[in-house]
Each structure stands twice: as C-alpha cells, then as structure tokens.
Design a protein around this motif. Structure first.
Motif, PDB file in Angstrom:
ATOM      1  N   LYS A   1      37.902   5.906  25.005  1.00  0.00           N
ATOM      2  CA  LYS A   1      38.089   4.405  25.466  1.00  0.00           C
ATOM      3  C   LYS A   1      39.348   4.298  26.430  1.00  0.00           C
ATOM      4  CE  LYS A   1      38.980   3.187  21.188  1.00  0.00           C
ATOM      5  NZ  LYS A   1      38.837   4.722  20.689  1.00  0.00           N
TER       6      LYS A   1
ATOM      7  N   GLY B   1      44.955  -0.525  22.303  1.00  0.00           N
ATOM      8  CA  GLY B   1      45.155  -0.835  20.874  1.00  0.00           C
ATOM      9  C   GLY B   1      46.253  -0.092  20.546  1.00  0.00           C
TER      10      GLY B   1
ATOM     11  N   PRO C   1      36.552  -1.656  14.925  1.00  0.00           N
ATOM     12  CA  PRO C   1      35.170  -1.375  14.155  1.00  0.00           C
ATOM     13  C   PRO C   1      34.131  -2.353  13.696  1.00  0.00           C
ATOM     14  CG  PRO C   1      37.202  -1.237  12.775  1.00  0.00           C
ATOM     15  CD  PRO C   1      37.605  -1.800  13.989  1.00  0.00           C
TER      16      PRO C   1
HETATM   17  N1  LIG Z   1      43.258   4.934   9.990  1.00  0.00           N
HETATM   18  C1  LIG Z   1      43.137   5.128  11.246  1.00  0.00           C
HETATM   19  N2  LIG Z   1      41.781   4.648  11.646  1.00  0.00           N
HETATM   20  C2  LIG Z   1      41.733   4.488  13.126  1.00  0.00           C
HETATM   21  N3  LIG Z   1      42.784   5.214  13.989  1.00  0.00           N
HETATM   22  C3  LIG Z   1      44.041   5.311  13.390  1.00  0.00           C
HETATM   23  C4  LIG Z   1      44.324   5.213  12.005  1.00  0.00           C
HETATM   24  N4  LIG Z   1      45.604   5.506  12.012  1.00  0.00           N
HETATM   25  C5  LIG Z   1      45.967   5.705  13.252  1.00  0.00           C
HETATM   26  N5  LIG Z   1      45.075   5.449  14.144  1.00  0.00           N
HETATM   27  C6  LIG Z   1      45.370   5.400  15.572  1.00  0.00           C
HETATM   28  O1  LIG Z   1      45.423   3.994  15.917  1.00  0.00           O
HETATM   29  C7  LIG Z   1      44.392   4.054  17.059  1.00  0.00           C
HETATM   30  C8  LIG Z   1      43.677   2.631  17.107  1.00  0.00           C
HETATM   31  O2  LIG Z   1      44.133   1.365  17.021  1.00  0.00           O
HETATM   32  P1  LIG Z   1      43.179   0.351  17.391  1.00  0.00           P
HETATM   33  O3  LIG Z   1      44.191  -0.892  17.397  1.00  0.00           O
HETATM   34  O4  LIG Z   1      42.312   0.553  18.443  1.00  0.00           O
HETATM   35  O5  LIG Z   1      42.443  -0.051  15.927  1.00  0.00           O
HETATM   36  S1  LIG Z   1      41.568  -1.070  15.308  1.00  0.00           S
HETATM   37  O6  LIG Z   1      40.679  -1.633  16.443  1.00  0.00           O
HETATM   38  O7  LIG Z   1      42.621  -2.111  14.667  1.00  0.00           O
HETATM   39  O8  LIG Z   1      40.632  -0.555  14.379  1.00  0.00           O
HETATM   40  C9  LIG Z   1      43.833   5.324  17.339  1.00  0.00           C
HETATM   41  O9  LIG Z   1      43.718   5.373  18.734  1.00  0.00           O
HETATM   42  P2  LIG Z   1      42.723   6.043  19.518  1.00  0.00           P
HETATM   43  O10 LIG Z   1      42.326   7.298  19.246  1.00  0.00           O
HETATM   44  O11 LIG Z   1      43.060   5.750  21.015  1.00  0.00           O
HETATM   45  O12 LIG Z   1      41.233   5.180  19.082  1.00  0.00           O
HETATM   46  C10 LIG Z   1      44.488   6.334  16.543  1.00  0.00           C
HETATM   47  O13 LIG Z   1      45.378   7.159  17.417  1.00  0.00           O
END
Ligand SMILES: Nc1ncnc2c1ncn2[C@@H]1O[C@H](COP(=O)(O)OS(=O)(=O)O)[C@@H](OP(=O)(O)O)[C@H]1O
Ligand SMILES: Nc1ncnc2c1ncn2[C@@H]1O[C@H](COP(=O)(O)OP(=O)(O)O)[C@@H](O)[C@H]1O
Length: 220
Positions: free
Chosen positions: A56, A79, A125
C-alpha cells in the motif's frame, strides 16, 4: 460547493441541512469547482486497501511521485504515519479501526474538496467502514483500490517483522493472522499477481494513473 452534499447555493447559511444541535453549515463564495479549475484537475480520493505488507505505502508513494511529476497536486494519507499524530490515541480493536477509518475518511474528503488527488493507504479491513467513506464523497470521486496480494506473499515480505511477532503470539489481533480482512466486493481497481508475479511498483501506479486519466480526473 462547500455544503455537506456538495450542492450548496454559494450564499450564506444553509438552514435545516445541518441545523443539528444548533450548528449550521456556512457556505463560502469560492467553491470546489473554482479550485479544480485553478489546479486543472478534479479532486478525488484514491483509497488503497490491503493486508499489511501488500504494498500500500509503496503504491501510494509511487503514484504520488508519478502524478506530481505530471504537475498534479496530491497528498498521501498513510495509516502508519497518521497513527503518530491525528490517530495516536487509537489501537487496533475493531472499534478503534473503525474510528481510524472514519477520521481519515473525513480528512480525505476535505482534501478532495480542496481539489487535491488524495491518496489514502490504510489496511481498512472492514467493508462497512470503507463504504462509509465512499458515502461521504461526491459521486464517483471515491476510488477504491484493492491490493490483492496473498497472505503468504505479504508474510514472506514482512519488512517490519510484525507477522513473525504475530505468529509467535507477541502481537494479538494482527490482520490476516487472528483478525479479519474483508476484501472489497465492488472496487474500482484491483491489483493482483499475474502468472504468480506481483506487478512492479510503477506498473501498479500506472494502473491507477490510467484509471484517473480515463475518468477525467487529471483535467478540470
Ligand atoms: N494488530 C495489527 N494489525 C494490523 N496492523 C498493525 C497491527 N499492529 C500494528 N500494525 C501496524 O499498523 C499499520 C496499520 O495501520 P492502519 O491504520 O492502516 O490500520 S487499520 O486500517 O486501522 O486497520 C500496519 O502498517 P502496514 O504494514 O503499512 O499496513 C502495521 O505496521
Ligand atoms: N510491487 C512490489 N513488488 C515487489 N515488492 C514490493 C512491491 N510493493 C511493495 N513491495 C515491498 O513489500 C514490502 C511491503 O510494502 P509496503 O508498501 O510497506 O506495504 P504496506 O504499506 O501494505 O504494509 C516492502 O518491503 C516493499 O518494498
């Protein structure tokens, strides 16, 4: 065009529409159309959704760079980055993720109203939360991009080591492992593997640029 539905009259207060709790909508003379003509583009939200590690942020930055080099005004809402400021009080419960997406949707709406091409990249999600963001944007200006990468690919990338921690039970409620991801049913753009290979970052961005060109977002 500053009214809630983007259909204001351009004069003063619109009584009744937002008269909730004695709060009213105030209209300014300069509207969305004026800003779009100035920028020679149409404001919109490119909403990138997908698993952690699906690409992303890579797509958001590559697309941002490509559009910027074409003279288009863009802004990325990532995010991870927003969780350092605006959303620093939120965690990863279903409730907090919903609030995270609601806030980012509202910010993205303001950027689009300002005439920018706003690129939002969040796991986001839940289908219902993404649909709520779509519902507050004027018709066709919410462009949902599904980065449809298999979990195995995302997990093998694991640039931050989070999947490893989640598999070890050191992070609870990690999307794709022990927390849900609801794929879009009717997204505008789907990016997926072709013959087992992921498209390059510039090919992914190219797919989005072609869509924006075709739909007229890159002209006023
Ligand atoms: N439990 C859990 N589940 C998913 N992701 C996690 C979690 N804890 C921390 N991270 C880190 O937070 C990033 C996702 O944040 P977002 O704001 O995109 O999440 S959401 O849309 O509210 O689900 C995500 O970043 P990306 O890897 O860029 O997607 C992770 O680095
Ligand atoms: N199209 C791609 N092809 C190959 N590797 C990629 C591609 N897009 C992203 N990556 C790599 O995958 C990892 C995760 O990408 P990232 O953009 O951080 O994903 P997300 O923001 O969804 O977590 C990074 O190491 C990145 O370099």
């Amino acid at each position: 065009m500053g009214s809630p539905a983007g259909t204001g009259t351009g004069t003063g207060l619109i009584n009744g529409m937002m008269g909730r709790n004695n709060i009213f909508w105030h209209e300014c003379a300069v509207g969305r159309g004026d800003r779009q003509r100035l920028l020679k583009q149409k404001g919109c939200v490119v909403w990138i959704t997908g698993l952690s590690g699906s690409g992303k942020s890579t797509l958001a930055c590559t697309l941002d760079h490509e559009l910027h080099s074409r003279g288009k005004l863009t802004y990325v809402l990532d995010g991870d980055n927003l969780r350092h400021g605006l959303n620093r009080d939120l965690g990863f419960s279903a409730h907090d993720r919903t609030e995270n997406i609601r806030r980012v949707g509202e910010v993205a709406k303001l950027f689009a109203d300002a005439g920018l091409i706003c690129i939002a990249s969040l796991i986001s999600p839940y289908r219902r939360d993404r649909d709520s963001c779509r519902a507050i944007l004027p018709d066709a200006s919410f462009i949902e991009v599904f980065l449809n990468m298999p979990l195995e690919v995302c997990e093998s990338r694991d640039p931050k080591g989070l999947y490893k921690l989640a598999r070890a039970g050191k992070i609870k409620g990690f999307t794709g492992i022990d927390d849900p991801y609801e794929p879009p049913l009717n997204c505008e753009i789907e990016i997926k593997q072709e013959e087992g290979a992921c498209p390059s970052p510039s090919a992914m961005a190219g797919q989005v640029v072609s869509y924006l060109e075709e739909k007229g977002f890159l002209e006023d």
